[in-house]
Design an enzyme around this catalytic site. Structure first.
Site, PDB file in Angstrom:
ATOM      1  N   HIS A  63       0.851  -1.185   0.000  1.00 34.80           N
ATOM      2  CA  HIS A  63       0.000   0.000   0.000  1.00 34.80           C
ATOM      3  C   HIS A  63       0.890   1.240   0.000  1.00 34.80           C
ATOM      4  CE1 HIS A  63       0.897  -0.644   4.237  1.00 34.80           C
ATOM      5  NE2 HIS A  63       0.443   0.555   4.546  1.00 34.80           N
ATOM      6  N   HIS A  65       1.580   3.857   1.880  1.00 39.29           N
ATOM      7  CA  HIS A  65       2.029   4.597   3.052  1.00 39.29           C
ATOM      8  C   HIS A  65       3.549   4.625   3.037  1.00 39.29           C
ATOM      9  CE1 HIS A  65      -1.874   4.266   5.662  1.00 39.29           C
ATOM     10  NE2 HIS A  65      -1.864   5.332   4.891  1.00 39.29           N
ATOM     11  N   ASP A  67       6.045   4.362   5.068  1.00 41.02           N
ATOM     12  CA  ASP A  67       6.926   3.381   5.703  1.00 41.02           C
ATOM     13  C   ASP A  67       7.001   2.078   4.919  1.00 41.02           C
ATOM     14  OD1 ASP A  67       4.191   3.222   6.568  1.00 41.02           O
ATOM     15  OD2 ASP A  67       4.773   1.770   8.099  1.00 41.02           O
ATOM     16  N   HIS A  68       6.229   1.981   3.848  1.00 39.98           N
ATOM     17  CA  HIS A  68       6.263   0.784   3.004  1.00 39.98           C
ATOM     18  C   HIS A  68       6.825   1.054   1.610  1.00 39.98           C
ATOM     19  CE1 HIS A  68       3.843  -1.877   5.700  1.00 39.98           C
ATOM     20  NE2 HIS A  68       3.563  -0.680   6.214  1.00 39.98           N
ATOM     21  N   HIS A 143      -7.284  -1.597   5.376  1.00 36.22           N
ATOM     22  CA  HIS A 143      -6.467  -0.582   6.029  1.00 36.22           C
ATOM     23  C   HIS A 143      -7.119   0.770   5.748  1.00 36.22           C
ATOM     24  CE1 HIS A 143      -3.031   0.710   8.191  1.00 36.22           C
ATOM     25  NE2 HIS A 143      -2.375   1.248   7.176  1.00 36.22           N
ATOM     26  N   ASP A 213      -0.486  -3.894   5.889  1.00 40.96           N
ATOM     27  CA  ASP A 213      -1.108  -3.548   7.151  1.00 40.96           C
ATOM     28  C   ASP A 213      -2.602  -3.874   7.059  1.00 40.96           C
ATOM     29  OD1 ASP A 213       1.383  -2.504   7.699  1.00 40.96           O
ATOM     30  OD2 ASP A 213       0.751  -0.430   7.765  1.00 40.96           O
ATOM     31  N   HIS A 271       5.970  -5.437  12.306  1.00 42.53           N
ATOM     32  CA  HIS A 271       5.359  -4.111  12.173  1.00 42.53           C
ATOM     33  C   HIS A 271       5.034  -3.560  13.565  1.00 42.53           C
ATOM     34  CE1 HIS A 271       2.591  -0.908  10.719  1.00 42.53           C
ATOM     35  NE2 HIS A 271       3.365  -0.954   9.645  1.00 42.53           N
TER      36      HIS A 271
END
EC number: 3.1.26.11
Length: 316
Positions: A63, A65, A67-68, A143, A213, A271
């Protein structure tokens, strides 16, 4: 048995800490490398895990975001500095190409290789990659934005030839591929030699699923039933269940319940929220429900052999 490994590059969540890198993993299947998510520092962790950059041709982003996916630009740039010429394929939910195209055109104008973006829907399981070794299918997650996990399914290897029996029945070399794939052998005299006399089964195909997530989502259980290894996010302890629901994340207990219901062989949780300096609280919570649980940690390597073992690489 051919190699099937999971390398944990990072297992932290959105807030950077000195304990963890942002989320990123690499699957090594028969010496082909597949990256799952690409948080900041992924390229440094690739080096520390002693993985060859040249064998990484496909990256799967769960996805959009940061941090990914914040590690993508640096990794793409480094590939260029190293003289890469092989195409790089990035698979993601819709929107990643629109975000990264301007950055690539500004910072990576002179790449000697092509970057291809393959975008997919996240609402239904979708086959997004398929070759002779592995099939990769999305796992719909819930999510705050469109998100999915990934199921890696190894292709079943042909049966193994029993050399003594093949020699005994004088099987011609040109018949061996057919026999490996299940065919019987007919002698010149017309006698049918059943396949089970000539071969022994290869090891069962192995499966790995990545789920992060997501809010607690029992609907995924059927898709991951009986797999060899499950990575499931466990951002919070059960005492923070309300917070987990508000942020569309999962508790360690909920991750363990998914593993238990899906009858997986081993669970890895990760995570982790930055609030937990001692993550044993998450491990204990999950292991109370599903004992075959381990905590993810940077530079961990898990070998998937229809059973699992783990080891760490010393940082270079």
């Amino acid at each position: 048995m051919e190699k099937f490994e999971l390398h944990i590059l990072g297992c932290g969540s959105a807030l950077p800490t000195t304990r963890h890198f942002a989320t990123s993993q690499v699957v090594n299947l028969r010496e082909k490398l597949f990256m799952i998510d690409c948080g900041e520092g992924a390229q440094m962790q690739l080096r520390r895990s002693r993985l060859k950059f040249s064998r990484l041709n496909h990256i799967f982003i769960s996805h959009l975001h940061g941090d990914h996916c914040f590690g993508l630009l640096g990794l793409i740039s480094t590939f260029g500095l190293l003289g890469r010429t092989a195409d790089l394929h990035i698979h993601s939910p819709k929107g990643l190409e629109e975000l990264f195209a301007p950055l690539l055109s500004f910072f990576c104008k002179t790449l000697a290789y092509k970057v291809f973006f393959h975008e997919f829907e996240t609402k239904e399981p979708t086959l997004i990659y398929d070759d002779r070794s592995v099939a990769v299918t999305t796992i719909p997650l819930r999510h705050r934005i469109p998100c999915c996990g990934f199921l890696f399914e190894e292709k079943q290897r042909p049966n193994h030839i029993i050399r003594d029996m093949v020699d005994f029945y004088k099987v011609p070399v040109y018949e061996l591929n057919r026999i490996k794939n299940g065919a019987d052998f007919v002698t010149p005299e017309g006698e049918v030699i059943p396949n089970h006399r000539l071969t022994r089964p290869s090891a069962p195909a192995r499966k790995y699923a990545y789920c992060s997530d997501t809010i607690y989502r029992p609907e995924i259980v059927e898709q991951i039933k009986g797999i060899d290894l499950l990575f499931h996010e466990a951002t919070f302890a059960q005492t923070e269940q309300v917070r987990a629901k508000e942020t569309h994340h999962t508790t360690a207990a909920q991750a363990a319940q998914i593993a238990l219901n899906a009858e997986v062989k081993q669970l890895v949780i990760g995570h982790f929220s930055a609030r937990y300096e001692d993550e044993s609280v998450l491990l204990n919570e999950a292991a109370a429900i599903f004992p075959q649980t381990v905590l993810a940690r940077e530079n961990m390597c898990i070998t998937i052999n229809n059973y699992t073992d783990t080891r760490d690489y010393d940082p270079l």
